[in-house]
Design a protein around this motif. Structure first.
Motif, short mmCIF file in Angstrom:
data_model
loop_
_atom_site.label_atom_id
_atom_site.label_comp_id
_atom_site.label_asym_id
_atom_site.label_seq_id
_atom_site.Cartn_x
_atom_site.Cartn_y
_atom_site.Cartn_z
N ASP A 1 51.09 -7.47 6.89
CA ASP A 1 50.84 -6.05 7.09
C ASP A 1 49.40 -5.61 6.83
O ASP A 1 49.10 -4.41 6.88
CB ASP A 1 51.84 -5.18 6.29
CG ASP A 1 51.99 -5.61 4.85
OD1 ASP A 1 51.22 -6.48 4.40
OD2 ASP A 1 52.89 -5.07 4.17
N THR A 2 48.48 -6.54 6.57
CA THR A 2 47.05 -6.20 6.66
C THR A 2 46.39 -7.03 7.77
O THR A 2 45.17 -7.11 7.84
CB THR A 2 46.33 -6.46 5.31
OG1 THR A 2 46.69 -7.75 4.85
CG2 THR A 2 46.69 -5.41 4.29
N THR A 3 47.24 -7.62 8.60
CA THR A 3 46.75 -8.47 9.69
C THR A 3 47.14 -7.89 11.05
O THR A 3 46.33 -7.77 11.95
CB THR A 3 47.31 -9.90 9.53
OG1 THR A 3 46.76 -10.45 8.34
CG2 THR A 3 46.98 -10.79 10.71
N ILE A 4 48.39 -7.48 11.16
CA ILE A 4 48.88 -6.90 12.42
C ILE A 4 50.15 -6.12 12.09
O ILE A 4 50.98 -6.58 11.30
CB ILE A 4 49.12 -8.02 13.47
CG1 ILE A 4 49.64 -7.45 14.80
CG2 ILE A 4 50.02 -9.13 12.97
CD1 ILE A 4 49.50 -8.43 15.97
N LEU A 5 50.26 -4.92 12.66
CA LEU A 5 51.40 -4.06 12.32
C LEU A 5 51.69 -3.12 13.49
O LEU A 5 50.76 -2.46 13.97
CB LEU A 5 51.04 -3.23 11.08
CG LEU A 5 52.18 -2.56 10.33
CD1 LEU A 5 53.12 -3.58 9.70
CD2 LEU A 5 51.63 -1.64 9.24
N SER B 1 47.23 -16.26 12.19
CA SER B 1 46.23 -15.46 11.48
C SER B 1 45.05 -16.36 11.15
O SER B 1 45.23 -17.52 10.78
CB SER B 1 46.83 -14.91 10.19
OG SER B 1 45.81 -14.37 9.39
N CYS B 2 43.84 -15.81 11.28
CA CYS B 2 42.64 -16.58 10.91
C CYS B 2 42.24 -16.30 9.47
O CYS B 2 41.16 -16.69 9.03
CB CYS B 2 41.46 -16.22 11.80
SG CYS B 2 41.81 -16.17 13.53
N ILE C 1 42.79 -11.60 13.64
CA ILE C 1 43.59 -11.81 14.87
C ILE C 1 42.67 -12.08 16.05
O ILE C 1 41.74 -11.32 16.32
CB ILE C 1 44.46 -10.55 15.16
CG1 ILE C 1 45.59 -10.42 14.14
CG2 ILE C 1 45.03 -10.58 16.58
CD1 ILE C 1 46.67 -11.48 14.21
N ASP C 2 42.98 -13.16 16.75
CA ASP C 2 42.31 -13.45 18.01
C ASP C 2 43.27 -12.95 19.10
O ASP C 2 44.34 -13.53 19.32
CB ASP C 2 42.09 -14.97 18.10
CG ASP C 2 41.47 -15.37 19.44
OD1 ASP C 2 41.36 -14.51 20.33
OD2 ASP C 2 41.11 -16.56 19.57
N ILE D 1 50.20 -1.55 18.82
CA ILE D 1 50.07 -2.48 17.71
C ILE D 1 48.65 -2.47 17.15
O ILE D 1 47.68 -2.54 17.88
CB ILE D 1 50.54 -3.89 18.14
CG1 ILE D 1 50.77 -4.76 16.92
CG2 ILE D 1 49.62 -4.59 19.11
CD1 ILE D 1 51.99 -5.61 17.03
N LEU D 2 48.60 -2.34 15.82
CA LEU D 2 47.32 -2.28 15.10
C LEU D 2 46.94 -3.70 14.70
O LEU D 2 47.76 -4.42 14.11
CB LEU D 2 47.53 -1.42 13.84
CG LEU D 2 46.35 -1.21 12.90
CD1 LEU D 2 45.24 -0.42 13.58
CD2 LEU D 2 46.83 -0.47 11.64
N ILE D 3 45.71 -4.10 15.02
CA ILE D 3 45.30 -5.46 14.65
C ILE D 3 44.03 -5.45 13.80
O ILE D 3 43.19 -4.57 13.93
CB ILE D 3 45.10 -6.38 15.88
CG1 ILE D 3 43.95 -5.85 16.75
CG2 ILE D 3 46.35 -6.56 16.69
CD1 ILE D 3 43.11 -6.98 17.28
#
Ligand code: ABU
Length: 374
Positions: free
Chosen positions: A254-258, A245-246, A272-273, A265-267
């Motif tokens: 769960d506010t970064t990728i889910l 995570s950056c 997220i790179d 997948i939600l990013i």
């Protein structure tokens, strides 16, 4: 010598019992869930591991009022929201369990330190469900040290009905665990963490589950030893993949990728790179979260313990239906465009207690079996 095979999953339940705990991913049809509580909530103590994760304005208020009860003006609207959320889940036929109400102002101590509590608003952090097992996590905020005690009646009930119940080694949380030189990195500086590797620590909310594959971000509440502890505990039946995570002050995945469903997948485009996602996710559809609709209410802005990306903190009811706050219009539209069916529920005031829908819940039972999606 005979080989010993570790039996995991539903087969491990005592004969004749079906575990009430069974959840392998973030999207199977939700049947039973634990939802947090606000009664007895206390402003978290100003330990550096707490303060480094709280946005500027809230951190200043927290330093002044640490250890005091949350004022009614903050509790009441959030209470209305959690009541509405529970009623919504029940109307969808989902069993809702709640922790005991606890007076978090009560001071407690270990041989090395003492603290008041915080609240039990976010069961997603303190317990991790892997199949039929609930793991109490070794949390790093001292004020959350005994948080799972308020869930113990539920845990004992699940245990008696066949679930497996584990507590990770209780951390000491002494000074050796925290880097005294730590400061939140500025834009462009390399990501660093406040935690050393003195002992394993992790919050469950730094992980998400896709069957036999788990994904994790290291953060200011999860160190490499914590990830390794879980890897060894789960054994060969699971793989744990680290996602970079950056976020300059990461806390909870769960506010970064889910994941919103198998293959989807939600990013968070800020944290997220995509080029550095684990190779195993390459075949999945990447859904890029829209910029959150700005929060303009000064009270909500000052009191939130969370970053701005709570629009991502949604709860999947099943592979289609997703609970989202109506304030987040851009996210609601994006979810519709991706083929989901948003269910709207107001929840913005809960951010003062640590999160959104995903944080406020722990899915105990979802339909589905243990599989590999990769
Ligand atoms: N507990 C999830 C909130 C993380 C964040 O502040 O973005």
């Amino acid at each position: 010598m005979d080989m010993v095979t570790r039996v995991r999953g539903p087969d491990a339940v005592p004969s004749g019992q079906v575990s009430p705990v069974s959840s392998h991913d973030e999207w199977g049809m939700l049947e039973e869930v634990i939802v947090g509580r606000l009664e007895g909530a206390v402003i978290p103590s100003d330990h550096p591991v707490v303060t480094c994760n709280i946005p500027g304005m809230a951190a200043r208020a927290q330093a002044l009022f640490a250890g005091f009860r949350y004022p009614k003006i903050m509790i009441e609207p959030a209470q209305r929201e959690i009541d509405g959320f529970v009623a919504l889940l029940q109307s969808l036929g989902i069993i809702v369990r709640r922790p005991d109400a606890v007076d978090h102002r009560k001071r407690f101590s270990t041989p090395e330190w003492s603290s008041r509590g915080f609240c039990n608003s976010c069961p997603r952090d303190s317990m991790l469900v892997i199949g039929d097992e609930i793991i109490e996590t070794p949390m790093v905020w001292p004020c959350r040290y005994f948080e799972t005690h308020s869930y113990r009646p539920i845990l004992k009930d699940y245990f008696q009905r066949g679930a497996r119940w584990t507590s990770a080694p209780r951390p000491q949380l002494t000074d050796e665990l925290f880097d005294p030189e730590f400061r939140v990195p500025k834009k462009g500086e390399p990501i660093s963490y406040i935690l050393t590797e003195f002992e394993p620590v992790f919050d469950a909310a730094d992980f998400f589950r896709c069957g036999r594959d788990l994904f994790v971000t290291r953060s200011n509440v999860t160190n490499a030893s914590g990830i390794e502890w879980l890897r060894r505990h789960l054994g060969d039946g699971y793989r744990i993949h680290e996602i970079k995570s950056c976020c300059p002050n990461p806390m909870h995945i769960d506010t970064t990728i889910l994941p919103l469903g198998p293959g989807k997948i939600l990013i968070n485009p800020e944290y997220i790179d995509v080029d550095h996602l684990p190779a195993i996710l390459k075949g999945w559809d990447i859904l890029v979260a829209p910029e959150p609709d700005p929060i303009t209410d000064p009270m909500l802005r000052i009191t939130s313990l969370c970053g701005k990306w709570l629009n991502m903190n949604v709860l999947m009811v099943d592979e289609k239906r997703v609970i989202v706050d109506p304030h987040h219009i851009a996210m609601t539209r994006a979810l519709e465009n991706w083929g989901f069916e948003p269910i709207l529920c107001e929840f913005l005031h809960y951010a003062a207690f640590g999160g959104g829908f995903h944080c406020a819940t722990l899915d105990v039972r979802r339909r589905g079996t243990l599989k590999s999606y990769f």
